[in-house]
Enzyme design. Structure first.
Site, mmCIF file in Angstrom:
data_model
loop_
_atom_site.group_PDB
_atom_site.id
_atom_site.type_symbol
_atom_site.label_atom_id
_atom_site.label_comp_id
_atom_site.label_asym_id
_atom_site.label_seq_id
_atom_site.Cartn_x
_atom_site.Cartn_y
_atom_site.Cartn_z
ATOM 1 N N LYS A 188 -14.179 11.248 -8.111
ATOM 2 C CA LYS A 188 -15.098 11.843 -7.153
ATOM 3 C C LYS A 188 -14.457 12.495 -6.269
ATOM 4 O O LYS A 188 -13.550 12.231 -5.636
ATOM 5 C CB LYS A 188 -16.123 10.617 -6.634
ATOM 6 C CG LYS A 188 -17.236 9.933 -7.795
ATOM 7 C CD LYS A 188 -17.871 9.108 -7.024
ATOM 8 C CE LYS A 188 -18.730 8.145 -8.004
ATOM 9 N NZ LYS A 188 -19.495 7.157 -7.260
ATOM 10 N N ASP A 216 -2.915 9.732 -18.180
ATOM 11 C CA ASP A 216 -3.842 10.514 -19.366
ATOM 12 C C ASP A 216 -5.047 11.407 -18.831
ATOM 13 O O ASP A 216 -5.962 11.715 -19.498
ATOM 14 C CB ASP A 216 -4.632 9.159 -20.065
ATOM 15 C CG ASP A 216 -5.367 8.265 -19.195
ATOM 16 O OD1 ASP A 216 -5.365 8.524 -17.728
ATOM 17 O OD2 ASP A 216 -6.012 7.486 -19.436
ATOM 18 N N ASP A 231 -4.063 6.760 -9.690
ATOM 19 C CA ASP A 231 -5.136 7.430 -8.934
ATOM 20 C C ASP A 231 -6.493 7.763 -9.980
ATOM 21 O O ASP A 231 -6.558 8.625 -10.689
ATOM 22 C CB ASP A 231 -4.516 8.893 -8.807
ATOM 23 C CG ASP A 231 -3.637 9.090 -7.660
ATOM 24 O OD1 ASP A 231 -3.939 7.889 -6.849
ATOM 25 O OD2 ASP A 231 -2.818 9.745 -7.547
ATOM 26 N N ASN A 259 0.827 -1.093 0.096
ATOM 27 C CA ASN A 259 0.130 0.026 0.017
ATOM 28 C C ASN A 259 0.882 1.209 -0.043
ATOM 29 O O ASN A 259 1.552 1.417 1.190
ATOM 30 C CB ASN A 259 -0.890 0.053 1.203
ATOM 31 C CG ASN A 259 -1.932 1.347 1.105
ATOM 32 O OD1 ASN A 259 -1.757 1.829 0.493
ATOM 33 N ND2 ASN A 259 -2.844 1.088 1.965
#
Length: 219
Positions: free
Chosen positions: A117, A149, A113, A90
């Site tokens: 939201k 991207d 990532d 993690n």
């Protein structure tokens, strides 16, 4: 074949415990061989291609999803890639447990990532503490290579890495301050990058080096 969840919540209690272990160096590789790491490797297409092309290099894929890692290990064994290893991590909890200081030549942070939201932004991996840990594990002249991207994500990475508060880390942008690297300097590409380019969309890429000493800009 059971489908692996594309995303997991890294802030859940299960993942907040320190569980990462040092990656064991496979036998047969030189003690001082180059070490490269794909952070959040998922299906690890980039890592598989890079390990196959460079048998004298140790390639490591790290991910939080253990079913992904198990599947990747099976594939690596089937393809005879003894220089490819996988491990759980993690990134914001226990990446510091995986590598010794100044032992990695290049980190690849590719398309991280997916959280878009507002309520999920706290799950994003890019934060100053992670950058500090990665730099500590890079060898002098080592590189942090990142790509996305999503322009906002790429800009967030750049803003974090190039924050003057982290200037003491000595990271230098190979494209100049606040500059993106054009094209892929590596022969290999992740599955996400391949899809992005097929759609004729832009990849926003950054390359940072520990400026302790010069580093080659090629692959």
């Amino acid at each position: 074949m059971r489908k692996i969840r594309q995303h997991v919540n890294p802030l859940s209690a299960h993942f907040m415990r320190t569980r990462a272990q040092p990656v064991a160096r496979p036998p047969g590789l030189a003690p001082d061989c180059p070490v490269e790491v794909e952070l959040g490797c998922a299906d690890a297409e980039f890592s598989f291609a890079r390990a196959a092309a460079r048998p004298n290099m140790l390639m490591v894929g790290l991910d939080i999803r253990e079913p992904c890692l198990a599947r990747n290990r099976v594939r690596a064994a089937e393809e005879g890639l003894a220089n490819l290893a996988f491990g759980y991590v993690n990134l914001n909890v226990d990446i510091d447990q995986v590598f010794a200081p100044a032992s990695v030549d290049r980190f690849h942070l590719l398309f991280p990532d997916p959280w878009v939201k507002k309520s999920h932004l706290k799950r994003r991996v890019i934060e100053p503490a992670l950058v500090e840990t990665l730099v500590a594990q890079l060898r002098p002249g080592g590189e942090l290579h990142a790509a996305s991207d999503v322009f906002d994500v790429a800009l967030e990475i750049m803003a974090t890495v190039e924050d003057p508060a982290l200037g003491h880390l000595g990271l230098a942008n190979l494209s100049g301050p606040w500059g993106f690297w054009r094209g892929n300097p590596f022969a290999e590409a992740s599955r996400r990058e391949q899809t992005t380019l097929r759609r004729e969309q832009r990849v926003w890429r950054m390359r940072y080096v520990r400026s302790d000493m010069p580093v080659a800009t090629g692959p």
